[in-house]
Design an enzyme around this catalytic site. Structure first.
Site, PDB file in Angstrom:
ATOM      1  N   GLU B  39       0.841  -1.198   0.000  1.00  0.00           N
ATOM      2  CA  GLU B  39       0.000   0.000   0.000  1.00  0.00           C
ATOM      3  C   GLU B  39       0.877   1.250   0.000  1.00  0.00           C
ATOM      4  OE1 GLU B  39      -1.982  -1.009   3.612  1.00  0.00           O
ATOM      5  OE2 GLU B  39      -2.826  -2.819   2.686  1.00  0.00           O
ATOM      6  N   GLU B  70      -4.318  -6.619   2.462  1.00  0.00           N
ATOM      7  CA  GLU B  70      -3.099  -7.309   2.885  1.00  0.00           C
ATOM      8  C   GLU B  70      -3.139  -8.797   2.564  1.00  0.00           C
ATOM      9  OE1 GLU B  70      -4.611  -5.054   4.767  1.00  0.00           O
ATOM     10  OE2 GLU B  70      -3.118  -3.537   5.273  1.00  0.00           O
ATOM     11  N   PHE B  93       2.219  -1.492   8.759  1.00  0.00           N
ATOM     12  CA  PHE B  93       2.380  -1.603  10.216  1.00  0.00           C
ATOM     13  C   PHE B  93       2.335  -3.081  10.590  1.00  0.00           C
ATOM     14  CE2 PHE B  93       1.241   2.783   9.835  1.00  0.00           C
ATOM     15  CZ  PHE B  93       1.912   3.412  10.879  1.00  0.00           C
ATOM     16  N   ASP B  95       1.154  -4.499  12.956  1.00  0.00           N
ATOM     17  CA  ASP B  95      -0.154  -4.913  13.463  1.00  0.00           C
ATOM     18  C   ASP B  95      -1.005  -5.546  12.355  1.00  0.00           C
ATOM     19  OD1 ASP B  95      -0.201  -2.956  16.179  1.00  0.00           O
ATOM     20  OD2 ASP B  95       0.955  -2.243  14.475  1.00  0.00           O
ATOM     21  N   PHE B  96      -0.730  -5.152  11.102  1.00  0.00           N
ATOM     22  CA  PHE B  96      -1.559  -5.631   9.983  1.00  0.00           C
ATOM     23  C   PHE B  96      -1.162  -7.029   9.504  1.00  0.00           C
ATOM     24  CE2 PHE B  96      -1.632  -0.870   8.528  1.00  0.00           C
ATOM     25  CZ  PHE B  96      -2.247  -0.513   9.725  1.00  0.00           C
ATOM     26  N   ILE B  97      -0.101  -7.592  10.069  1.00  0.00           N
ATOM     27  CA  ILE B  97       0.244  -8.968   9.678  1.00  0.00           C
ATOM     28  C   ILE B  97      -0.881  -9.930  10.036  1.00  0.00           C
ATOM     29  CG2 ILE B  97       2.746  -8.641   9.873  1.00  0.00           C
ATOM     30  CD1 ILE B  97       2.546 -10.374  12.493  1.00  0.00           C
ATOM     31  N   HIS B 139      -1.347   0.170  16.060  1.00  0.00           N
ATOM     32  CA  HIS B 139      -0.215   0.568  15.215  1.00  0.00           C
ATOM     33  C   HIS B 139       1.099   0.548  15.995  1.00  0.00           C
ATOM     34  CE1 HIS B 139      -3.504   2.123  12.748  1.00  0.00           C
ATOM     35  NE2 HIS B 139      -2.657   2.289  11.745  1.00  0.00           N
TER      36      HIS B 139
END
Lengths: 337, 335
Positions: B39, B70, B93, B95-97, B139
Site C-alpha cells: 500500500e 493485505e 504496520f 499490526d496488519f500482519i 499501530h
C-alpha cells in the site's frame, strides 16, 4: 467402435472436425479415469487402507476435464481438498497420486502432503489446498508472474462455492482485474458447503460478485463437459491475449458425502435429489449417450474404456500399496528450501 | 572511482531507512524478478518514505501500489514467488500482519514441505514493529513471535543500518519465505553502511558490545536500549555484554549460550509481549545451554501484557527502557 480421425461422423446440424471428435473422446476417457480413480479411493478408504480423509470428486468430473482440456500443460492450476479430479485432468500419474494418498515415499509429495495437497510442477499443478479459498492468492500470483515474465501462461483457480464466503476471493479478483492478470476463477457449485446448502450461506447472485469487479463471468452447466470446455476455451484464450481475468460458475453435484465417511446424508439432502442428479444429469452417461447418438462411438467401445481404466486404476493401487513408507528420518526434510 | 572516494564510501553514514532502500535497489538492479508490492509503496514511497525514489528507477511494473488488501496481495506474492518472481511485500504496520496470517502460515510456510520440496516460496515480507510512537493499540505492536512460531518461515530483526542492508539482501536471495521486521522508531538512526554489495548471513548473532559481568541479549529496538543501559552500568562498575541474535529463525544458539556462560548472568530483551514470547524461547535456550554456568535465573523483559495505550505516560511504561534494564541488571549483579 470409435471411428478413426480421417472419417469423422457428421450430422445434418453439426459438422465436427476430426480434432473435435478426438477432443470429445479424450474428455470421455478422462472423466471415466477420474471416476474410476475415485472408486478405488472409496474402496481403499472403506477397507481402512487409507489414512485420513478423502473428498471424492465423483459427479463433478466434467468441470476439471472441460477446463483442463482447454489448458496447455505449462499453464497453472490450483486445486482444493476435493482435488483428485483436477490433478488427474491436468496430467498427474495415478500411480504417484495413489502413493501420495497412502502416505508413501513414491508419492507426489513424498508422503508429506496426502490427498489434500497433491502438487506437481511438471503439470503446472501449484497444489491442492485444504484451506477453503486458500489458493485464490496463489493462482492470482501465478498469473502475475505470467504477465511479468510474458511467458504466455494462464492460471486457473478451482474452488467450491463454499469459498464464496471468504473475503480473500474478492481481494484477489479486484487485484486480478486491476492488473489485467490471466487468471480464471472456476467456482464449482455442488450445492453443499460440507453439510449446508449454499442458499443458506450465499446472498444475492453469485455471478454478479464477479461482474462487479469487471471480470468476464459466465455460468455453465457443470455436468456438460462440452459446454464447460467451450466456455473455458473462450475465457482462457481471452485471458492469454491479455484481456484480463474470467470467472466460470459451474453448477454441479457431489454424488458422495462431503468426505467418504459422510454416509447418512438425509438430514441435509434427500436420496431422491441424489438419484435424479445421478440418473438424469450424469456427465459421463450423458456424453456417452451423445457420442452414440452422433455415431462417434458405440456402447461396447465406451464399456471398454471403463474396463480399461478400472484395470489401470487397480494396478496403480497395487503399485501404491506395495510402495514403502518414507523413512522416519525424512520428517524434518523439506521444511526449508 | 578514485581510491580516496572508495575510502569515503566505506566510512559513510546513512540512515536505517536509506539502508533498507539501498538493499532493495541493489537487489532490484541485480535481479529483474525482484519486485515490491504494497500500500502506497510507489509514488508515496510508504508513509515512512523508506521507498522514496524506487518508483522513478524501476517503474510501476516493479514498484506496485496495491489496494488495501493485505491478505490479497500477500497471497498473490506467494503464488508469484512459486512461479519465478522474488516479490517483497510491504505491510505498513506490523499490526496488519494479522490480516495475512492464512497466506503466511498456511500457504507460504507450508508449500515447500507439503509439496515434498517441489515448490519454493522465495518471498520477503517487510513490516514494522515498535511502540512509543503514540500510535495506540493497533499501530504499535511487535508481533514477530507469531511468525517465529511457524516452521517454514524465517524471521529477521535488524538493529542497525549495516545489518538492515546486509540481512535484507540475504533475505531477498533466500529461497524461503522470510519476514523482515523494521523498528519504525529506528528509521532515522544513522550508522556505517558500505556502499557496495554485501550480505549478512541468516543465523549469525552479533556481539554489539563485549562485557564480562552480564549478558544483555537484545533484539531490534531493544539493542539500542541495551547499549544505553550498558553505558549506565559501566559507570557503576558492571561490564555488560550486548548480544543481538539478529535472526530469530534460524537462531544462533551457540553465540547466545557462550556469552551467558562467560558472564554467568543473562537478561533477555525484546519488544514483543513478554508472555509466551521471544524472551521465553531465548531464556529457555540459555537456561538449558548454560545451566551449570549461571549465577542467577535468566530474566526476561518484554512488553507488558496490555494493549499498547495512547497516552504517553501510559505507553512509556509498557516497554523496557534503559533505566528499567539498568535497574534489573544492577539487581541481578548484586549492586
Amino acid at each position: 467402435m470409435i471411428p478413426s480421425n480421417d472419417n469423422p461422423m457428421t450430422t445434418a446440424t453439426e459438422t465436427k472436425s476430426s480434432q473435435d471428435v478426438a477432443l470429445y473422446l479424450r474428455m470421455y476417457r478422462q472423466m471415466v479415469a477420474i471416476r474410476q480413480f475415485e472408486a478405488q479411493v472409496n474402496d481403499l478408504y472403506t477397507r481402512a487402507l487409507m489414512p485420513g480423509l478423502a473428498h471424492l470428486y465423483i459427479g463433478e468430473e466434467a468441470i476439471a476435464v472441460g477446463i483442463c482440456e482447454a489448458l496447455e500443460r505449462s499453464d497453472y492450476i490450483t486445486s482444493t481438498h476435493r482435488g483428485h479430479g483436477h490433478c488427474l485432468a491436468k496430467g498427474a500419474s495415478p500411480n504417484l497420486m495413489f502413493a501420495e494418498l497412502l502416505g508413501k515415499r513414491a508419492g507426489y509429495c513424498k508422503g508429506k502432503g496426502g490427498s489434500m495437497h497433491i502438487a506437481d510442477p511438471a503439470t503446472g499443478n501449484l497444489g491442492a489446498n485444504a484451506i477453503v479459498c486458500g489458493s485464490a492468492g496463489i493462482a492470482t500470483g501465478a498469473a502475475f508472474t505470467a504477465k511479468h515474465l510474458k511467458n504466455n501462461r494462464v492460471a486457473v483457480c478451482f474452488f467450491g462455492e463454499g469459498a464464496l464466503g471468504q473475503g480473500v476471493l474478492y481481494e484477489v479478483m479486484n487485484l486480478a482485474q486491476l492488473f489485467k492478470l490471466p487468471v480464471i476463477y472456476v467456482c464449482e457449485n455442488n450445492s453443499y458447503s460440507e453439510y449446508t446448502h449454499f442458499l443458506e450461506t450465499t446472498a444475492g447472485e453469485i455471478l454478479l460478485r464477479a461482474t462487479a469487479f469487471g471480470l468476464d463471468a459466465e455460468d455453465v452447466d457443470g455436468q456438460d463437459v462440452r459446454a464447460v470446455h467451450t466456455t473455458a476455451k473462450r475465457l482462457i484464450d481471452r485471458a492469454r491475449k491479455g484481456d484480463g481475468p474470467g470467472f466460470i460458475l459451474c453448477n454441479t453435484y457431489r454424488y458422495h458425502g462431503h468426505h467418504v465417511g459422510d454416509i447418512n446424508r438425509e438430514y441435509y439432502r434427500s436420496k431422491q435429489e441424489e438419484h435424479s442428479w445421478k440418473t438424469e444429469r450424469d456427465p459421463i452417461l450423458n456424453l456417452g449417450k451423445w457420442l452414440i447418438e452422433q455415431k462417434l462411438a458405440d456402447a461396447p467401445a465406451l464399456e471398454l474404456v471403463g474396463n480399461e481404466l478400472e484395470a489401470e486404476m487397480k494396478k496403480a493401487v497395487e503399485f501404491a500399496v506395495a510402495s514403502p513408507y518414507p523413512d522416519v528420518s525424512e520428517v524434518n526434510e523439506d521444511v526449508y528450501a | 572511482m578514485p581510491e580516496s572516494a572508495v575510502g569515503t564510501e566505506k566510512d559513510r553514514e546513512i540512515t536505517f531507512a536509506q539502508a533498507v532502500r539501498e538493499a532493495l535497489a541493489e537487489e532490484m538492479r541485480r535481479d529483474s524478478t525482484v519486485c515490491i508490492m504494497g500500500e502506497d509503496v510507489a509514488e508515496a514511497g510508504t508513509p515512512f518514505k523508506v521507498l522514496s525514489g524506487l518508483l522513478e528507477e524501476f517503474g510501476k511494473d516493479r514498484v506496485i501500489d496495491t489496494p488495501i488488501s493485505e491478505a490479497g496481495f500477500t497471497g498473490l506474492a506467494v503464488g508469484a514467488a512459486m512461479t519465478g518472481m522474488r516479490p517483497v511485500v510491504d505491510i505498513m504496520f506490523g499490526d496488519f500482519i494479522t490480516l495475512t496470517m492464512d497466506q503466511m502460515v498456511n500457504q507460504a510456510a507450508k508449500v515447500h514441505y507439503m509439496s515434498g520440496g517441489k515448490w519454493k516460496v522465495p518471498m520477503v515480507m517487510r513490516t514494522t514493529l515498535g511502540a512509543t510512537r503514540r500510535s495506540a493499540a493497533q499501530h504499535s505492536q511487535s508481533l514477530h513471535a507469531w511468525f517465529c512460531h511457524v516452521p517454514g518461515l524465517k524471521v529477521i530483526l535488524p538493529s542497525t543500518p549495516y545489518d538492515a542492508k546486509g540481512l535484507l539482501k540475504a533475505a531477498i536471495r533466500d529461497d524461503n519465505p522470510v519476514v523482515f521486521f523494521e523498528d519504525k522508531m529506528m528509521y532515522k538512526m544513522k550508522g556505517n553502511v558500505p556502499a557496495g554489495d554485501y550480505t549478512v548471513p541468516l543465523g549469525l548473532a552479533d556481539i554489539k558490545r563485549t562485557g564480562e559481568d552480564i549478558s544483555l541479549i537484545a533484539t531490534s529496538s531493544m539493542v539500542q536500549v541495551a547499549l544505553g543501559a550498558a553505558t549506565m552500568l559501566e559507570e557503576i562498575g558492571i561490564s555488560a555484554e550486548v548480544v543481538d541474535p539478529r535472526t530469530m529463525w534460524p537462531l544462533d544458539e551457540k553465540t547466545l549460550i557462550e556469552s551467558a556462560k562467560k558472564t554467568s548472568r543473562a537478561i533477555i530483551l525484546d519488544e514483543g509481549y513478554e508472555r509466551y514470547g521471544v524472551t521465553a524461547e531465548l531464556a529457555s535456550v540459555i537456561a538449558t545451554g548454560a545451566f551449570y554456568d549461571l549465577d542467577a535465573p535468566v530474566k526476561r523483559m518484554g512488553a507488558m501484557h496490555v494493549p499498547i495505550p495512547f497516552s504517553p505516560p501510559l505507553e512509556d511504561v509498557t516497554v523496557p527502557t534503559e533505566q528499567t534494564v539498568f535497574e534489573a541488571a544492577r539487581k541481578m549483579c548484586g549492586k
